[in-house]
Design a protein around this motif. Sequence first.
Motif, PDB file in Angstrom:
ATOM      1  N   GLU A  81       0.767  -1.109   0.041  1.00  0.00           N
ATOM      2  CA  GLU A  81       0.146   0.036   0.130  1.00  0.00           C
ATOM      3  C   GLU A  81       1.144   1.355  -0.090  1.00  0.00           C
ATOM      4  O   GLU A  81       1.927   1.304   0.509  1.00  0.00           O
ATOM      5  CB  GLU A  81      -0.951  -0.027   1.431  1.00  0.00           C
ATOM      6  CG  GLU A  81      -1.902  -1.092   1.340  1.00  0.00           C
ATOM      7  CD  GLU A  81      -2.667  -0.770   2.484  1.00  0.00           C
ATOM      8  OE1 GLU A  81      -3.791  -0.201   2.692  1.00  0.00           O
ATOM      9  OE2 GLU A  81      -2.154  -1.406   3.693  1.00  0.00           O
ATOM     10  N   LEU A  83       0.379   5.734   0.194  1.00  0.00           N
ATOM     11  CA  LEU A  83      -0.289   6.968   0.166  1.00  0.00           C
ATOM     12  C   LEU A  83       0.616   8.309   0.123  1.00  0.00           C
ATOM     13  O   LEU A  83       1.667   8.277   0.925  1.00  0.00           O
ATOM     14  CB  LEU A  83      -0.930   7.028   1.705  1.00  0.00           C
ATOM     15  CG  LEU A  83      -1.854   8.354   2.232  1.00  0.00           C
ATOM     16  CD1 LEU A  83      -3.016   8.092   3.261  1.00  0.00           C
ATOM     17  CD2 LEU A  83      -0.892   9.341   2.840  1.00  0.00           C
ATOM     18  N   VAL A  93       3.710   7.650   2.572  1.00  0.00           N
ATOM     19  CA  VAL A  93       3.898   6.581   3.509  1.00  0.00           C
ATOM     20  C   VAL A  93       3.528   5.115   2.821  1.00  0.00           C
ATOM     21  O   VAL A  93       2.755   5.206   1.892  1.00  0.00           O
ATOM     22  CB  VAL A  93       2.798   6.808   4.450  1.00  0.00           C
ATOM     23  CG1 VAL A  93       2.703   5.525   5.462  1.00  0.00           C
ATOM     24  CG2 VAL A  93       2.833   8.011   5.430  1.00  0.00           C
ATOM     25  N   ARG A  95       3.584   1.019   2.655  1.00  0.00           N
ATOM     26  CA  ARG A  95       3.733  -0.166   3.656  1.00  0.00           C
ATOM     27  C   ARG A  95       3.882  -1.573   2.603  1.00  0.00           C
ATOM     28  O   ARG A  95       2.715  -2.186   2.137  1.00  0.00           O
ATOM     29  CB  ARG A  95       2.184  -0.491   4.392  1.00  0.00           C
ATOM     30  CG  ARG A  95       2.428  -1.722   5.247  1.00  0.00           C
ATOM     31  CD  ARG A  95       0.922  -1.883   5.830  1.00  0.00           C
ATOM     32  NE  ARG A  95       0.413  -0.966   6.861  1.00  0.00           N
ATOM     33  CZ  ARG A  95       0.832  -0.581   7.831  1.00  0.00           C
ATOM     34  NH1 ARG A  95       2.013  -0.918   8.231  1.00  0.00           N
ATOM     35  NH2 ARG A  95      -0.094   0.292   8.524  1.00  0.00           N
ATOM     36  N   HIS A  98       3.064  -6.615   3.188  1.00  0.00           N
ATOM     37  CA  HIS A  98       2.481  -6.791   4.279  1.00  0.00           C
ATOM     38  C   HIS A  98       1.480  -8.126   4.147  1.00  0.00           C
ATOM     39  O   HIS A  98       0.819  -8.376   3.150  1.00  0.00           O
ATOM     40  CB  HIS A  98       1.246  -5.893   4.579  1.00  0.00           C
ATOM     41  CG  HIS A  98       0.411  -6.017   6.158  1.00  0.00           C
ATOM     42  ND1 HIS A  98      -0.492  -6.183   6.262  1.00  0.00           N
ATOM     43  CD2 HIS A  98       1.229  -5.997   7.304  1.00  0.00           C
ATOM     44  CE1 HIS A  98      -1.034  -6.407   7.592  1.00  0.00           C
ATOM     45  NE2 HIS A  98      -0.050  -6.356   8.042  1.00  0.00           N
ATOM     46  N   HIS A 104      -4.707  -7.717  12.444  1.00  0.00           N
ATOM     47  CA  HIS A 104      -4.661  -7.001  13.912  1.00  0.00           C
ATOM     48  C   HIS A 104      -5.800  -6.890  14.588  1.00  0.00           C
ATOM     49  O   HIS A 104      -6.746  -7.179  14.139  1.00  0.00           O
ATOM     50  CB  HIS A 104      -3.857  -5.561  13.438  1.00  0.00           C
ATOM     51  CG  HIS A 104      -2.600  -5.766  12.794  1.00  0.00           C
ATOM     52  ND1 HIS A 104      -1.605  -5.764  13.714  1.00  0.00           N
ATOM     53  CD2 HIS A 104      -2.124  -5.924  11.611  1.00  0.00           C
ATOM     54  CE1 HIS A 104      -0.310  -5.745  12.828  1.00  0.00           C
ATOM     55  NE2 HIS A 104      -0.795  -6.100  11.598  1.00  0.00           N
ATOM     56  N   VAL A 204       9.716  10.062   2.439  1.00  0.00           N
ATOM     57  CA  VAL A 204       9.023   8.555   2.359  1.00  0.00           C
ATOM     58  C   VAL A 204       9.225   7.918   3.550  1.00  0.00           C
ATOM     59  O   VAL A 204      10.272   7.610   4.068  1.00  0.00           O
ATOM     60  CB  VAL A 204      10.007   7.832   1.321  1.00  0.00           C
ATOM     61  CG1 VAL A 204       9.003   6.414   1.120  1.00  0.00           C
ATOM     62  CG2 VAL A 204       9.692   8.716   0.104  1.00  0.00           C
ATOM     63  N   HIS A 205       8.081   7.669   4.238  1.00  0.00           N
ATOM     64  CA  HIS A 205       7.782   6.837   5.627  1.00  0.00           C
ATOM     65  C   HIS A 205       7.527   5.615   5.388  1.00  0.00           C
ATOM     66  O   HIS A 205       6.553   5.283   4.750  1.00  0.00           O
ATOM     67  CB  HIS A 205       7.135   7.537   6.479  1.00  0.00           C
ATOM     68  CG  HIS A 205       6.942   6.963   7.775  1.00  0.00           C
ATOM     69  ND1 HIS A 205       7.860   6.830   8.619  1.00  0.00           N
ATOM     70  CD2 HIS A 205       5.749   6.342   8.187  1.00  0.00           C
ATOM     71  CE1 HIS A 205       7.383   6.038   9.722  1.00  0.00           C
ATOM     72  NE2 HIS A 205       6.049   5.808   9.399  1.00  0.00           N
ATOM     73  N   PRO A 206       8.317   4.501   5.781  1.00  0.00           N
ATOM     74  CA  PRO A 206       7.728   3.057   5.573  1.00  0.00           C
ATOM     75  C   PRO A 206       7.037   2.959   7.037  1.00  0.00           C
ATOM     76  O   PRO A 206       7.393   3.142   7.901  1.00  0.00           O
ATOM     77  CB  PRO A 206       8.995   2.258   5.774  1.00  0.00           C
ATOM     78  CG  PRO A 206      10.248   3.254   5.762  1.00  0.00           C
ATOM     79  CD  PRO A 206       9.938   4.560   6.289  1.00  0.00           C
ATOM     80  N   ALA A 207       5.808   2.579   6.726  1.00  0.00           N
ATOM     81  CA  ALA A 207       4.716   2.241   7.924  1.00  0.00           C
ATOM     82  C   ALA A 207       5.208   1.309   8.911  1.00  0.00           C
ATOM     83  O   ALA A 207       5.758   0.325   8.575  1.00  0.00           O
ATOM     84  CB  ALA A 207       3.327   2.171   7.535  1.00  0.00           C
ATOM     85  N   ALA A 208       5.256   1.457  10.159  1.00  0.00           N
ATOM     86  CA  ALA A 208       5.666   0.432  11.085  1.00  0.00           C
ATOM     87  C   ALA A 208       4.834  -0.627  11.099  1.00  0.00           C
ATOM     88  O   ALA A 208       3.673  -0.499  10.652  1.00  0.00           O
ATOM     89  CB  ALA A 208       5.763   1.259  12.378  1.00  0.00           C
ATOM     90  N   HIS A 209       5.297  -1.777  11.646  1.00  0.00           N
ATOM     91  CA  HIS A 209       4.299  -3.198  11.647  1.00  0.00           C
ATOM     92  C   HIS A 209       4.560  -3.768  12.918  1.00  0.00           C
ATOM     93  O   HIS A 209       5.160  -4.783  13.352  1.00  0.00           O
ATOM     94  CB  HIS A 209       4.539  -3.949  10.471  1.00  0.00           C
ATOM     95  CG  HIS A 209       3.740  -5.151  10.463  1.00  0.00           C
ATOM     96  ND1 HIS A 209       4.024  -6.374  10.523  1.00  0.00           N
ATOM     97  CD2 HIS A 209       2.188  -5.022  10.445  1.00  0.00           C
ATOM     98  CE1 HIS A 209       2.806  -7.037  10.447  1.00  0.00           C
ATOM     99  NE2 HIS A 209       1.960  -6.451  10.694  1.00  0.00           N
ATOM    100  N   PRO A 210       3.820  -2.946  14.111  1.00  0.00           N
ATOM    101  CA  PRO A 210       4.035  -3.332  15.392  1.00  0.00           C
ATOM    102  C   PRO A 210       3.237  -4.802  15.611  1.00  0.00           C
ATOM    103  O   PRO A 210       1.974  -4.951  15.010  1.00  0.00           O
ATOM    104  CB  PRO A 210       3.368  -2.390  16.043  1.00  0.00           C
ATOM    105  CG  PRO A 210       2.807  -1.703  15.431  1.00  0.00           C
ATOM    106  CD  PRO A 210       2.824  -1.732  14.106  1.00  0.00           C
ATOM    107  N   THR A 237      -4.100  -2.610  21.225  1.00  0.00           N
ATOM    108  CA  THR A 237      -3.884  -2.944  19.794  1.00  0.00           C
ATOM    109  C   THR A 237      -2.568  -3.963  19.759  1.00  0.00           C
ATOM    110  O   THR A 237      -2.107  -4.563  18.777  1.00  0.00           O
ATOM    111  CB  THR A 237      -3.611  -1.831  18.755  1.00  0.00           C
ATOM    112  OG1 THR A 237      -2.435  -1.238  19.413  1.00  0.00           O
ATOM    113  CG2 THR A 237      -4.901  -0.953  18.659  1.00  0.00           C
ATOM    114  N   ASP A 238      -1.711  -3.970  20.757  1.00  0.00           N
ATOM    115  CA  ASP A 238      -0.421  -4.772  20.751  1.00  0.00           C
ATOM    116  C   ASP A 238      -0.170  -4.951  22.307  1.00  0.00           C
ATOM    117  O   ASP A 238      -0.604  -4.145  23.287  1.00  0.00           O
ATOM    118  CB  ASP A 238       0.582  -3.860  20.041  1.00  0.00           C
ATOM    119  CG  ASP A 238       0.928  -2.460  20.546  1.00  0.00           C
ATOM    120  OD1 ASP A 238       0.074  -2.039  21.298  1.00  0.00           O
ATOM    121  OD2 ASP A 238       1.740  -1.730  20.315  1.00  0.00           O
TER     122      ASP A 238
END
Lengths: 317, 200
Positions: A81, A83, A93, A95, A98, A104, A204-210, A237-238
């Motif tokens: 994905e 954005l 952003v 991702r 995934h 989640h 460019v920010h790679p979304a975190a994947h907690p 959520t985590d």
Amino acid sequence: MKCVARQLASSVVCGLLFWAGGVAAQGPVCSEADAEALQWLARTVKSRSEVAYQGVVTLQRGDDMQVVQVARSLADGYSSEHLTRLTGQGAQVVRPHHPLNCTHPGEQLLTLGDRVEAGDCGLARYYRFEVGPGERIAGRQSVKLEIQPRDMYRYGFLLELDQDTALMLRASTLGRGGKILERFQFADLSYDEPLEPRSGMDTVHPAAHPHPDDPTAGARLSVPWIVSWLPNGFTATDAADPEGPRRTYTDGLAVFSVFLEQLPRELRPGEGLARLGSSLSYTRGMHLADQPVLVTVIGEVPVNTARMVADSIRVAR
Amino acid sequence: MTEQLRESLSALMDDEATELELHRVLGELESDAALRQTWVRYQLARSAMGGQPVSHARLDISRSVSAAIAAEAGAETSRSSLRERWVRPLASLAVAASVTAVVVLGGQQLYQAGSLEGQSAPVAASGVSAVGFVNSLGAVPMRASYGAQAVPQLEPAARTAYRELARQRMYQYMQEHAEHAALNSPQGLIPFARVPQIEE
């Protein structure tokens, strides 16, 4: 990615949560409209692993309007994905990669459509649903879900989903009196093979994947703390590091995070509030274990939720 | 204390309570110690947001509030119907305002007395650079020369400072919140569009 195993583990956890909640509820409350809406929400979550698209989305908050480009592609059991901001900051952003089978806690709360017949009304315990025909949005016919909260701890929503794919075409967040706090909607949408992310962005920010079960490494506080009160239906959520500075909770539709900072000096106790559309920042100076701390609740919830959550922070024992 | 009462209490804080909720809370405050305690905590939190400290040590929230409402209600019934139609919305506002004023005052009485949970008298926000709003507090380092006077003088500034603090924290934390919101709400990456400034 170890998400398959993780997902199994967290399903077990969530299952327990639902079971506990089911005991507390006073029998099933789901109406036909509730059941139908829950099935639509479950389809929306499923569409994440089934539908590739690209489009242009507007996000309106008060007088402010942003335009972003979004895209999702699917291949070999993974989704990608991105954005991209088309107005204001040149930021993106992404991702990539995934796993499709990685769900989640928030998604798990929404995928209860097939459990409704067993008397588990899931979200219908916290929201009242109406389903009806929606407008044409971005050239697509939609189904409209009117979602009213059953208590004062969450906002209402008006969600319009693509009749064929269940993709969310428009989402409005409604405050008291049905006031629209935020609305995002597709202006243009196509289900063709999506675009590659644009190049040449400033940021460019790679979304975190907690991971739901793995505390995120990071700064730690000297006092372990807990949030001792949550509105019904909210779940973490985590897994929280008891000394980590953040907790995040969701009921499937609304999300808020709590941040704790230890202050080196006394701060006059008090509270402050800032809003941007449906987002709230509630900051409170208080004491925890006789130390001055600053608690901040960030999220898409009403202020009374934030205040009561901040009020319930305690030292973990 | 029931959930409903806590809801009403919180709504009252935001001037969003209906008259029904108001009366229910007032009725309960008399008899429910836990509710009073919650109320006082809310008020402590809010005390930086306005009003002036009072020196009386006695807390009598519900009685003064009831009196305020009775006075307002009396004023309202004596109006002619035509006038009432025009004045009623304003009158309700006035009720809400006077309730808040009385109640905030009540909270501050306790606050000044310093009798809750071992908290000492309010500390003038001195050198709070750690949370980054020294400037918005204006003439902060006045504690030595102004002594006890410093607290009342800081009231409006503290209110502004806390609002500024909330705004700064929104900038600071929104992206981390979005990381989790994006995976746990049905809008995909859209929560990132709420981030004021996306960082790498």
